[in-house]
Structure formats: C-alpha cells, structure tokens
Design a protein around this motif. Structure first.
Motif, short mmCIF file in Angstrom:
data_model
loop_
_atom_site.label_atom_id
_atom_site.label_comp_id
_atom_site.label_asym_id
_atom_site.label_seq_id
_atom_site.Cartn_x
_atom_site.Cartn_y
_atom_site.Cartn_z
N MET A 1 3.74 -5.74 -4.40
CA MET A 1 2.42 -5.81 -3.79
C MET A 1 1.33 -5.55 -4.82
N LYS A 2 0.16 -6.09 -4.55
CA LYS A 2 -0.99 -5.87 -5.42
C LYS A 2 -1.84 -4.76 -4.80
N VAL A 3 -2.00 -3.66 -5.55
CA VAL A 3 -2.60 -2.44 -5.02
C VAL A 3 -3.90 -2.15 -5.75
N LEU A 4 -5.00 -2.07 -5.02
CA LEU A 4 -6.28 -1.64 -5.57
C LEU A 4 -6.35 -0.13 -5.45
N SER A 14 -3.45 8.80 -11.40
CA SER A 14 -2.66 8.34 -12.54
C SER A 14 -1.16 8.46 -12.27
N ALA A 15 -0.76 9.53 -11.58
CA ALA A 15 0.65 9.67 -11.23
C ALA A 15 1.07 8.61 -10.21
N VAL A 16 0.19 8.33 -9.25
CA VAL A 16 0.48 7.29 -8.26
C VAL A 16 0.61 5.93 -8.94
N SER A 17 -0.28 5.66 -9.89
CA SER A 17 -0.22 4.38 -10.60
C SER A 17 1.11 4.22 -11.34
N GLY A 24 7.58 -1.71 -9.37
CA GLY A 24 7.39 -3.15 -9.39
C GLY A 24 6.11 -3.65 -8.77
N HIS A 25 5.22 -2.75 -8.34
CA HIS A 25 3.95 -3.17 -7.77
C HIS A 25 2.93 -3.40 -8.88
N GLU A 26 1.94 -4.20 -8.59
CA GLU A 26 0.85 -4.47 -9.54
C GLU A 26 -0.35 -3.59 -9.17
N VAL A 27 -0.79 -2.74 -10.08
CA VAL A 27 -1.90 -1.84 -9.81
C VAL A 27 -3.16 -2.37 -10.47
N LEU A 198 6.16 5.51 -1.03
CA LEU A 198 6.86 5.30 0.23
C LEU A 198 5.89 4.87 1.33
N ALA A 199 4.70 5.48 1.34
CA ALA A 199 3.70 5.12 2.34
C ALA A 199 3.26 3.67 2.17
N VAL A 200 3.07 3.25 0.93
CA VAL A 200 2.69 1.86 0.65
C VAL A 200 3.75 0.91 1.18
N GLU A 201 5.00 1.26 1.00
CA GLU A 201 6.10 0.35 1.32
C GLU A 201 6.56 0.41 2.77
#
Length: 290
Positions: A1-4, A14-17, A24-27, A198-201
């Motif tokens: 997923m592409k995450v803004l 920074s840790a989340v990124s 495998g997500h795009e930040v 996990l929340a994102v997914e």
C-alpha cells in the motif's frame, strides 16, 4: 500500500516508516517546506495550512497516518483536512492520540473508559471523535492511543535519564509533596510501530486501540532504575509546582497522571505481541554507565 505519513521524521513516525517499508509498503512523507526526507517520495504540507494537507491526499494514496506533533486547539481542523479526501473511498486513516486523553484512571482502563484529558491534550477527544465517526462515512479509520513511548534512547523517559545524569538526582513527578508515586502505561517505540503496521493492514473501521505493553510502571521504580543506570546519587519526588518551573505546567501535570491502561484489545483483535524489553530493563541497558 501507498502510505502518506505525517510526522515521518519524528520519533514515532520514523519508527513507523521503517516498519512499513520493511513490510513492503511505500511510504510518502508529508513534510513542511524545506525539510528533507531520505526515504523516497515526499510532499509538502503544513498543519498551519489545512488546504495543503488536503491537497497532499491524492487518489493514489491508500492510507494516511497522522503521527505528527499535535496542533493544540487546531488539531480537529488538521484531522478534518486529512479526512476530507478519504470520505466515501474506503481508504484508511490512522490517527495517533495517546493515553493521556484518559486522565487519571480508576483501576485498569480499557478503550471504553471515559476520557478526562489534562490541558496539554485537551483537543484529543474531539479529534478522536472525528476519526471514529468517519468509519460511518466509508473510511477505514483507526485511533491508536500509545502509552508513554520509550526506546532508541529517546522519548520522555530519556529526558529524565539525561537530567539525572547531568544533575546527579533521579526524579519522578508527583501531584504534591508527600503524594504517592504515579504509574505510567508504557510501550517501546518499535513495538508501537509494529502495532501501526498491523492497524494499516488489518484493523476494522472505527477501531480504537491502546498501544500499551506495560499497564502500569511505578514512576518511583523508574527513577530508581534511572539512578542506577545514570550513576545518580539519589532518587526524589518532584512536586508538580516545582517540576512546572523546568518543564512547564501542562507537561508537568500530565507526567503526574496516575494511569493503568490495558492494551488487551490490540492484542486480541490484531494479534499484536510486544517483544521489546520493558521500560525498567530498557533504562538499565540504554543508560548504563560507560
């Protein structure tokens, strides 16, 4: 997923990124003008300019994460600006709040406990309400309330450890002289980043989750660990009125909150499993004398 990601250069962000990129997500970092981002694509946006935030949420963005510093009274407006392009799309929004929104807790508090925020986070409940309401507007919206975050030799605990090393005294904030030591609910920044991923997914729309690994750590025990690690001569309580002269009254009062907060919901719903050392072990490891 592409995450803004708003707050990508910050402590939590920074840790989340790192965690999202590793999965495998795009930040895509949302930064103020003039800030640099070594992690790939970035866009310009500023919490003082809500229109810039809305413009950054283009159709190619699958998820928006607000992990930036709160904007005080303007925080609900910031949230609204980020949510507006997401309504009716089924895309996700993850908002970073905090357990301070609960105020002092009466026993162990879960996500159904009433909120009673101190002034420093007074706008948080209104921002949370906007996010949770968006679940009924076809947004996969999630609120995460982290405990006091530590790890990577940063965060609030690091402030106290550094102070102890410089001054030779390890302190813990209390409401007034003679008061019992309060408790902090805590989480390692890397475990928190895992929860965000996990929340994102997986998180369902309207989820409210406490990012808490340790329900209640005595701040006196924390100060004793800091003293041992930093080589401080003594441990002493620090009444809010005195702490406020150094830290500012809003921050000092928040640090004196007595909280025991459950993170069981996140574990149960998302199979979140905190793995990092607890706060006291982390302090002894990270701030051991050279």
């Amino acid at each position: 997923m592409k995450v803004l990601l708003l707050g990508a250069t910050g402590y939590i962000g920074s840790a989340v990124s790192e965690r999202l990129t590793g999965a495998g997500h795009e930040v895509v970092a949302l930064l103020r003008a003039g800030r640099e981002w070594p992690g790939g694509e970035s866009r310009v946006g500023d919490i003082s300019d809500p229109a810039s935030l809305t413009a950054a949420v283009t159709d190619d963005i699958d998820v928006v994460i607000h992990a930036g510093a709160p904007a005080g009274e303007a925080e609900p407006g910031v949230v609204e600006a980020l949510l507006a392009p997401l309504r009716g799309t089924g895309r996700a929004f993850v908002y970073t709040s905090g357990v301070w929104a609960l105020g002092d807790t009466d026993g162990l508090a879960d996500e159904d406990a009433p909120v009673s925020p101190p002034p420093i986070v007074a706008s948080r409940p209104a921002a949370e309400a906007l996010v949770l309401a968006a679940a009924g507007q076809n947004v996969r919206s999630v609120v995460i309330r982290p405990g006091i975050v530590y790890g990577r030799a940063a965060g609030i605990p690091a402030i106290f450890a550094g102070q102890a090393g410089r001054q030779g005294v390890a302190r813990y904030v209390v409401t007034e002289a003679g008061a019992d030591a309060p408790h902090w609910s805590t989480v390692h920044v890397d475990d928190l980043a895992a929860l965000f991923a996990l929340a994102v997914e997986r998180a369902e729309p309207g989820a409210l989750l406490h990012g808490v690994a340790e329900e209640g750590v005595s701040t006196k025990d924390f100060a004793e660990a800091v003293a041992k690690a930093a080589g401080a001569d003594r441990v002493e309580p620090w009444p809010v009125a005195e702490a406020a002269q150094v830290l500012g009254e809003p921050f000092a009062r928040a640090l004196a909150l007595d909280q025991r907060v459950s993170g069981a919901r996140a574990r149960g719903l998302l199979s979140w499993t905190p793995e990092r050392p607890g706060l006291l072990d982390e302090v002894l490891t990270s701030y051991a004398p050279a």
